[in-house]
Design a protein around this motif. Sequence first.
Motif, PDB file in Angstrom:
ATOM      1  N   THR A  78      17.990  56.516  38.106  1.00 28.34           N
ATOM      2  CA  THR A  78      18.650  55.231  37.883  1.00 28.34           C
ATOM      3  C   THR A  78      18.402  54.738  36.462  1.00 28.34           C
ATOM      4  N   ALA A  79      19.448  54.115  35.918  1.00 26.07           N
ATOM      5  CA  ALA A  79      19.303  53.443  34.626  1.00 26.07           C
ATOM      6  C   ALA A  79      19.832  52.023  34.770  1.00 26.07           C
ATOM      7  N   LEU A  80      19.061  51.080  34.274  1.00 25.88           N
ATOM      8  CA  LEU A  80      19.455  49.679  34.325  1.00 25.88           C
ATOM      9  C   LEU A  80      19.841  49.259  32.914  1.00 25.88           C
ATOM     10  N   VAL A  81      21.047  48.710  32.788  1.00 22.78           N
ATOM     11  CA  VAL A  81      21.501  48.251  31.470  1.00 22.78           C
ATOM     12  C   VAL A  81      22.068  46.850  31.604  1.00 22.78           C
ATOM     13  N   SER A  82      22.438  46.251  30.472  1.00 24.95           N
ATOM     14  CA  SER A  82      22.958  44.883  30.553  1.00 24.95           C
ATOM     15  C   SER A  82      24.460  44.904  30.837  1.00 24.95           C
ATOM     16  N   MET A  83      24.961  43.811  31.429  1.00 30.57           N
ATOM     17  CA  MET A  83      26.395  43.674  31.684  1.00 30.57           C
ATOM     18  C   MET A  83      27.159  43.731  30.374  1.00 30.57           C
ATOM     19  N   GLU A  84      26.568  43.143  29.345  1.00 31.75           N
ATOM     20  CA  GLU A  84      27.209  43.108  28.041  1.00 31.75           C
ATOM     21  C   GLU A  84      27.446  44.537  27.526  1.00 31.75           C
ATOM     22  N   ALA A  85      26.469  45.408  27.789  1.00 35.69           N
ATOM     23  CA  ALA A  85      26.566  46.791  27.327  1.00 35.69           C
ATOM     24  C   ALA A  85      27.738  47.512  27.981  1.00 35.69           C
ATOM     25  N   VAL A  86      27.847  47.410  29.311  1.00 33.64           N
ATOM     26  CA  VAL A  86      28.921  48.141  29.999  1.00 33.64           C
ATOM     27  C   VAL A  86      30.282  47.534  29.693  1.00 33.64           C
ATOM     28  N   GLN A  87      30.303  46.209  29.502  1.00 35.90           N
ATOM     29  CA  GLN A  87      31.580  45.573  29.153  1.00 35.90           C
ATOM     30  C   GLN A  87      32.048  46.065  27.775  1.00 35.90           C
ATOM     31  N   SER A  88      31.120  46.084  26.822  1.00 31.35           N
ATOM     32  CA  SER A  88      31.510  46.498  25.470  1.00 31.35           C
ATOM     33  C   SER A  88      31.894  47.974  25.426  1.00 31.35           C
ATOM     34  N   ALA A  89      31.356  48.756  26.366  1.00 27.72           N
ATOM     35  CA  ALA A  89      31.695  50.196  26.418  1.00 27.72           C
ATOM     36  C   ALA A  89      32.964  50.441  27.209  1.00 27.72           C
ATOM     37  N   GLY A  90      33.547  49.388  27.740  1.00 25.57           N
ATOM     38  CA  GLY A  90      34.800  49.515  28.489  1.00 25.57           C
ATOM     39  C   GLY A  90      34.621  50.112  29.864  1.00 25.57           C
ATOM     40  N   LEU A  91      33.381  50.103  30.372  1.00 26.25           N
ATOM     41  CA  LEU A  91      33.134  50.732  31.684  1.00 26.25           C
ATOM     42  C   LEU A  91      33.560  49.846  32.863  1.00 26.25           C
ATOM     43  N   LEU A  92      33.916  48.601  32.584  1.00 24.15           N
ATOM     44  CA  LEU A  92      34.402  47.734  33.650  1.00 24.15           C
ATOM     45  C   LEU A  92      35.907  47.501  33.526  1.00 24.15           C
ATOM     46  N   ASP A  93      36.541  48.269  32.674  1.00 23.61           N
ATOM     47  CA  ASP A  93      37.987  48.109  32.501  1.00 23.61           C
ATOM     48  C   ASP A  93      38.730  48.649  33.724  1.00 23.61           C
ATOM     49  N   PRO A  94      39.976  48.242  33.921  1.00 26.55           N
ATOM     50  CA  PRO A  94      40.760  48.771  35.044  1.00 26.55           C
ATOM     51  C   PRO A  94      40.824  50.291  34.989  1.00 26.55           C
ATOM     52  N   GLY A  95      40.718  50.879  36.164  1.00 28.42           N
ATOM     53  CA  GLY A  95      40.755  52.326  36.241  1.00 28.42           C
ATOM     54  C   GLY A  95      39.391  52.969  36.289  1.00 28.42           C
ATOM     55  N   GLN A  96      38.370  52.246  35.885  1.00 30.66           N
ATOM     56  CA  GLN A  96      37.021  52.801  35.936  1.00 30.66           C
ATOM     57  C   GLN A  96      36.502  52.753  37.388  1.00 30.66           C
ATOM     58  N   LEU A  97      35.594  53.695  37.692  1.00 30.28           N
ATOM     59  CA  LEU A  97      35.003  53.728  39.040  1.00 30.28           C
ATOM     60  C   LEU A  97      33.687  52.949  39.035  1.00 30.28           C
ATOM     61  N   PHE A  98      33.698  51.840  39.638  1.00 30.58           N
ATOM     62  CA  PHE A  98      32.460  51.044  39.728  1.00 30.58           C
ATOM     63  C   PHE A  98      32.582  50.054  40.898  1.00 30.58           C
ATOM     64  N   ARG A  99      31.462  49.517  41.252  1.00 36.32           N
ATOM     65  CA  ARG A  99      31.434  48.492  42.310  1.00 36.32           C
ATOM     66  C   ARG A  99      30.733  47.267  41.721  1.00 36.32           C
ATOM     67  N   SER A 100      31.436  46.146  41.711  1.00 31.12           N
ATOM     68  CA  SER A 100      30.806  44.935  41.168  1.00 31.12           C
ATOM     69  C   SER A 100      30.289  44.062  42.321  1.00 31.12           C
ATOM     70  N   THR A 101      29.124  43.511  42.086  1.00 29.85           N
ATOM     71  CA  THR A 101      28.487  42.674  43.125  1.00 29.85           C
ATOM     72  C   THR A 101      28.020  41.372  42.490  1.00 29.85           C
ATOM     73  N   TYR A 102      28.366  40.289  43.129  1.00 32.50           N
ATOM     74  CA  TYR A 102      27.942  38.974  42.636  1.00 32.50           C
ATOM     75  C   TYR A 102      26.862  38.452  43.585  1.00 32.50           C
ATOM     76  N   LEU A 103      25.618  38.451  43.117  1.00 29.81           N
ATOM     77  CA  LEU A 103      24.508  37.941  43.941  1.00 29.81           C
ATOM     78  C   LEU A 103      24.491  36.423  43.806  1.00 29.81           C
ATOM     79  N   VAL A 104      24.331  35.736  44.943  1.00 37.17           N
ATOM     80  CA  VAL A 104      24.408  34.273  44.922  1.00 37.17           C
ATOM     81  C   VAL A 104      23.195  33.667  45.609  1.00 37.17           C
ATOM     82  N   ARG A 105      22.531  32.760  44.901  1.00 32.93           N
ATOM     83  CA  ARG A 105      21.519  31.925  45.584  1.00 32.93           C
ATOM     84  C   ARG A 105      22.192  30.587  45.839  1.00 32.93           C
ATOM     85  N   LEU A 106      22.449  30.293  47.110  1.00 35.95           N
ATOM     86  CA  LEU A 106      23.238  29.108  47.474  1.00 35.95           C
ATOM     87  C   LEU A 106      22.529  27.832  47.051  1.00 35.95           C
TER      88      LEU A 106
END
Lengths: 352, 237
Positions: free
Chosen positions: A185-213
């Motif tokens: 496993t590698a943990l990186v920042s959201m900013e890093a993957v966004q700037s690398a275009g890894l969250l662009d449409p067509g990419q394979l990923f699962r996004s999860t929004y953790l919420v403390r109510l």
Amino acid sequence: MKPALLRIAWREFAGSLMRFRIYLACLGVGAFAIAAAGSTTQSFREGVTDQARILLGGDVSFTLARRTANAEEAAYIAGLGEVSPTAMMRTMAQSTAIRKQVDMRAVDSAFPLLGEMVVEGADPQADALAQRDGRWGAVVSQSFLDELDVEIGDPIALGTMNAYVAAKLVSEPDRLGQSGVFQPTALVSMEAVQSAGLLDPGQLFRSTYLVRLSEDLPLDELEDAAREVMGEDGPRMRRPEDAVDGLQRLLDLLNSFLSVVGVAALVAGGLGISQATSAFLESRIGSIAALKSFGASGADIRTIYLIQLMGLAVLGAAIGVTLGATTPVILELVAGESFRCRRRPPSILRRS
Amino acid sequence: MPDLANERQFPPSETNSTPKVQLDDVQLTLNASSGPVEILRGVNLTVASGETVAIVGPSGSGKSSMISLAAGLERPTSGQVRLLGQDLAPLNEDGLARLRRGRVTMIFQSFHLLPTMSAFDNVRAPLEISGFEDADELARQALDDVRLSHRLDHFPGQMSGGEQQRVAVARALACSPEVVFADEPTGNLDTETGAHVADLLFDIAAKRRAALILVTHDSDLANRAGRVLTMQKGVLS
């Protein structure tokens, strides 16, 4: 009530306490059984629920496949409380000599909302994930270090992203709640993957929004409201009990078992109290007859013995409830690790 | 503290010459599995104030049953029972208790002291139930009369049989009752202790002008009574 009756009841009660230690014990055991089953059940539920929240990473989470939340969805989720967006994907990691598929998880600075993430070699976590000399920091697992034969400080590539090993990931609080994570496993920042275009449409990923109510909402109602606002194709809400496969089943089984224990305790305790009360009154028949022969009315007798029974009941119940309420603590002291459900996940959920 | 003594029932018809206890043609039949059993067969008895009456007779002849009927602890099959001039038939349990309160007392063969109360409290409790304002003083005096002033704080389990019966005598006579029923008061005591308890019983009853009706097998004790009656197969003669 005539004060004389209260005085007589008190004198007989005070004089009979030692004689009625068996009665008190019966009452105490009855109350103890009920209270202990209740407190232990509650402790289990609270303990497992608390740990399940940590395994989930929040009070609830919202998951999307192959996309991040749109503006409307993000605004709705943000309105529920504190939010930490994360993304999970598989990518190829490349060290100087080795290329291997790894699980990459992107987190923001609010992560983790619950529990504690432990890293070695960097402090604080935010600095470890920051960009330095054109390379994004990555916190990696021991297996990553081993299998890619890298050390802290070494440059690596994660897909198209240039990175370096900033620290070793010792533990993530919600690691067990991540389904299908078996690789390094590698943990990186959201900013890093966004700037690398890894969250662009067509990419394979699962996004999860953790919420403390921000407020204690009924989860059924919250799920219905979320579905109504975000639609059937919107983010899928997960609850703490969904965090680990089989946890819901475990909770159901636990509930059933402790419910049976509670009912059995109630019946046994009730029978014990009933028998003890009958025995108490039977032992008093001679005294009751004597009092009646000296002019005590039925109401006088009822008052005198009701006061005593209530006194004994309160005393016995107080002893039993006190012992019952402290049962989880006593069990934890006696059984140690195997019963520390308030602080840690049940042993069957722990990783070795 | 409310004056519970005012709750006692004093029948308007009662005068000084009214018999304290009166049984007219009293019959008692109990239903057993083998059929009805006649316990009392037309008993007549009249006891006046200050009179002492001993009932003797073999076991099972109906002596204790008669005393229970006379005290209102049981009800007859037929006939009339009057206590302190009051017909007991129309009274319910609470009415009977109110009638006895402070005026009619009992002494039992097995004492029936409250085991969880001290001697002092055993004597004081009935006085308090009867509404005596000076219950403490009366209880102390009664225990002094039976020479147990040094045992006030002792519990029944800490006393001998003779001492327990003396407490029972003190309890029965502390309120200066008009009628005292005693069922085998010396039956569980040795001869010497029994004689001592009997002395106390007769002396204090005489001092307080109580009507004393006692059931006994002891001919010496019976002969101390002003009148001795014999119960034989449910018939009093």
